[in-house]
Design an enzyme around this catalytic site. Structure first.
Site, PDB file in Angstrom:
ATOM      1  N   GLN A  19       0.843  -1.195   0.000  1.00 37.01           N
ATOM      2  CA  GLN A  19       0.000   0.000   0.000  1.00 37.01           C
ATOM      3  C   GLN A  19       0.882   1.252   0.000  1.00 37.01           C
ATOM      4  O   GLN A  19       0.590   2.219  -0.694  1.00 37.01           O
ATOM      5  CB  GLN A  19      -0.926  -0.039   1.218  1.00 37.01           C
ATOM      6  CG  GLN A  19      -2.069   0.960   1.163  1.00 37.01           C
ATOM      7  CD  GLN A  19      -3.095   0.648   0.073  1.00 37.01           C
ATOM      8  OE1 GLN A  19      -3.240  -0.488  -0.363  1.00 37.01           O
ATOM      9  NE2 GLN A  19      -3.787   1.670  -0.408  1.00 37.01           N
ATOM     10  N   TRP A  59      -7.000   8.817  -4.820  1.00 41.87           N
ATOM     11  CA  TRP A  59      -7.006   7.563  -5.578  1.00 41.87           C
ATOM     12  C   TRP A  59      -6.509   6.351  -4.796  1.00 41.87           C
ATOM     13  O   TRP A  59      -6.923   5.230  -5.041  1.00 41.87           O
ATOM     14  CB  TRP A  59      -6.127   7.711  -6.846  1.00 41.87           C
ATOM     15  CG  TRP A  59      -6.749   8.628  -7.837  1.00 41.87           C
ATOM     16  CD1 TRP A  59      -6.520   9.980  -7.947  1.00 41.87           C
ATOM     17  CD2 TRP A  59      -7.727   8.299  -8.811  1.00 41.87           C
ATOM     18  NE1 TRP A  59      -7.298  10.502  -8.951  1.00 41.87           N
ATOM     19  CE2 TRP A  59      -8.043   9.495  -9.506  1.00 41.87           C
ATOM     20  CE3 TRP A  59      -8.366   7.118  -9.198  1.00 41.87           C
ATOM     21  CZ2 TRP A  59      -8.974   9.541 -10.543  1.00 41.87           C
ATOM     22  CZ3 TRP A  59      -9.285   7.167 -10.240  1.00 41.87           C
ATOM     23  CH2 TRP A  59      -9.586   8.362 -10.894  1.00 41.87           C
ATOM     24  N   VAL A  60      -5.567   6.620  -3.920  1.00 42.29           N
ATOM     25  CA  VAL A  60      -4.957   5.508  -3.180  1.00 42.29           C
ATOM     26  C   VAL A  60      -5.197   5.736  -1.684  1.00 42.29           C
ATOM     27  O   VAL A  60      -4.974   6.842  -1.177  1.00 42.29           O
ATOM     28  CB  VAL A  60      -3.429   5.435  -3.452  1.00 42.29           C
ATOM     29  CG1 VAL A  60      -2.786   4.311  -2.661  1.00 42.29           C
ATOM     30  CG2 VAL A  60      -3.157   5.269  -4.944  1.00 42.29           C
ATOM     31  N   HIS A  81      -8.011  -3.235   1.551  1.00 42.37           N
ATOM     32  CA  HIS A  81      -7.225  -4.320   0.943  1.00 42.37           C
ATOM     33  C   HIS A  81      -6.269  -4.942   1.958  1.00 42.37           C
ATOM     34  O   HIS A  81      -5.877  -6.080   1.827  1.00 42.37           O
ATOM     35  CB  HIS A  81      -6.453  -3.809  -0.270  1.00 42.37           C
ATOM     36  CG  HIS A  81      -7.338  -3.574  -1.457  1.00 42.37           C
ATOM     37  ND1 HIS A  81      -7.771  -4.593  -2.260  1.00 42.37           N
ATOM     38  CD2 HIS A  81      -7.890  -2.442  -1.953  1.00 42.37           C
ATOM     39  CE1 HIS A  81      -8.549  -4.094  -3.220  1.00 42.37           C
ATOM     40  NE2 HIS A  81      -8.633  -2.790  -3.052  1.00 42.37           N
ATOM     41  N   ASP A 131     -10.635  -5.857  -5.929  1.00 36.71           N
ATOM     42  CA  ASP A 131     -10.887  -5.017  -7.102  1.00 36.71           C
ATOM     43  C   ASP A 131     -11.157  -5.966  -8.258  1.00 36.71           C
ATOM     44  O   ASP A 131     -10.337  -6.854  -8.549  1.00 36.71           O
ATOM     45  CB  ASP A 131      -9.659  -4.145  -7.423  1.00 36.71           C
ATOM     46  CG  ASP A 131      -9.466  -3.030  -6.394  1.00 36.71           C
ATOM     47  OD1 ASP A 131     -10.424  -2.748  -5.645  1.00 36.71           O
ATOM     48  OD2 ASP A 131      -8.363  -2.456  -6.352  1.00 36.71           O
ATOM     49  N   GLU A 141     -15.689   4.010  -7.014  1.00 36.29           N
ATOM     50  CA  GLU A 141     -14.825   2.939  -7.533  1.00 36.29           C
ATOM     51  C   GLU A 141     -15.703   1.757  -7.911  1.00 36.29           C
ATOM     52  O   GLU A 141     -16.013   0.910  -7.066  1.00 36.29           O
ATOM     53  CB  GLU A 141     -13.795   2.503  -6.472  1.00 36.29           C
ATOM     54  CG  GLU A 141     -12.733   3.544  -6.188  1.00 36.29           C
ATOM     55  CD  GLU A 141     -11.583   2.992  -5.346  1.00 36.29           C
ATOM     56  OE1 GLU A 141     -11.631   1.817  -4.938  1.00 36.29           O
ATOM     57  OE2 GLU A 141     -10.633   3.756  -5.098  1.00 36.29           O
ATOM     58  N   HIS A 188     -14.352  -1.840  -6.872  1.00 35.59           N
ATOM     59  CA  HIS A 188     -13.958  -2.245  -5.515  1.00 35.59           C
ATOM     60  C   HIS A 188     -15.145  -2.851  -4.761  1.00 35.59           C
ATOM     61  O   HIS A 188     -16.098  -2.165  -4.421  1.00 35.59           O
ATOM     62  CB  HIS A 188     -13.408  -1.018  -4.763  1.00 35.59           C
ATOM     63  CG  HIS A 188     -12.909  -1.313  -3.376  1.00 35.59           C
ATOM     64  ND1 HIS A 188     -11.574  -1.318  -3.026  1.00 35.59           N
ATOM     65  CD2 HIS A 188     -13.568  -1.635  -2.232  1.00 35.59           C
ATOM     66  CE1 HIS A 188     -11.438  -1.604  -1.746  1.00 35.59           C
ATOM     67  NE2 HIS A 188     -12.653  -1.810  -1.236  1.00 35.59           N
TER      68      HIS A 188
HETATM   69 ZN   LIG Z   1      -9.861  -1.495  -4.152  1.00 37.78          ZN
END
Ligand SMILES: [Zn+2]
Length: 255
Positions: free
Chosen positions: A137, A165-166, A174, A181, A224, A227
């Site tokens: 990550q 975005w992250v 995650h 995803d 998203e 996700h």
């Molecule tokens: Zn994701």
């Protein structure tokens, strides 16, 4: 004045007394036998010499009653977002998928069922990202920041944009192995077909679209469509049918 007692009557009274005494004696014997049998039976129900009295559970007040345990958040409903970081020492038991990605082994059976159901309707999803380590990550975040800096943004701007975005390490679902995803196997399906099928059907398998377009203010994450988060069939059905997000379902809109 003496009452004359007939000798025959006297004998009769004696016999009756003897019969009553015998009867009472037998009753006494029977009562003792029943009591003794009952005690022996309680002490040793299986006739096994090694049998021992079971421990008395009710006395130990340190053991919470079952109904207080249910107030703890079950594993499938753990909330991880910007405001709720992953608990320290969180442990996950992983199951590796055929493409090398991994997920929490408890969600694997329903993930597989969901993919099988999609394929039976000619929709071909693939799990592109499952479990990620903290290190992974962090490196994703670093890459994204570098990408924005290369476009001319300052370090601070680049970080702010990257965080759209992250997920900040420690706040990504995650990292708990409960999210996947999912994209299309491009040779057989389009991305939109896969996203549309998942949006309508994932709840049947316990998965939710975690970051819907109309909930970005609450989730803190942009839409998203790929996700998916496992929450279990009961919660997923309610979240889907009421059109809410996980934070609303848990009543934890921490803003
Ligand atoms: Zn994701």
């Amino acid at each position: 004045m003496l009452i004359d007692i007939n000798p025959a009557d006297n004998q009769d009274v004696k016999n009756r007394f003897r019969r009553i005494s015998t009867f009472l004696f037998l009753c006494g014997c029977l009562a003792m036998a029943v009591t003794a049998f009952g005690l022996i039976k309680d002490k040793n129900p299986l006739g096994n010499k090694e049998w021992q009295m079971p421990p008395i559970y009710a006395i130990n007040t340190n053991i919470p009653a079952p109904n207080t345990r249910s107030e703890e958040t079950p594993w499938n409903l753990i909330l991880v977002n910007k405001w709720n970081t992953i608990p320290d020492n969180y442990e996950v038991e992983l199951m590796e998928l055929t493409n090398g990605q991994s997920v929490d082994k408890r969600i694997y059976p329903e993930l597989q069922e969901m993919f099988d159901a999609a394929r039976s309707e000619n929709i071909y999803p693939i799990a592109v990202s499952g479990y990620r380590t903290e290190m992974k990550q962090k490196s994703l975040m670093k890459e994204k920041i570098a990408e924005y800096k290369a476009k001319g943004h300052s370090q601070e701007e680049a970080r702010t944009k990257a965080e759209e975005w992250v997920a900040v390490p420690g706040t990504s679902e995650h990292q708990i192995g409960l999210s996947v995803d999912i994209n299309a196997d491009k040779m057989k399906s389009t991305g939109n077909d896969v996203y549309e099928w998942l949006r309508k059907n994932s709840y049947k398998f316990g998965f939710i679209l975690r970051y819907p377009a109309d909930k970005t203010d609450i989730t803190g994450v942009i839409h998203e469509p790929w996700h998916y988060r496992y929450v279990g069939k009961e919660a997923a059905a309610e979240i889907y049918k009421r059109g809410i997000c996980l934070e609303e379902y848990l009543n934890k809109t921490n803003q």
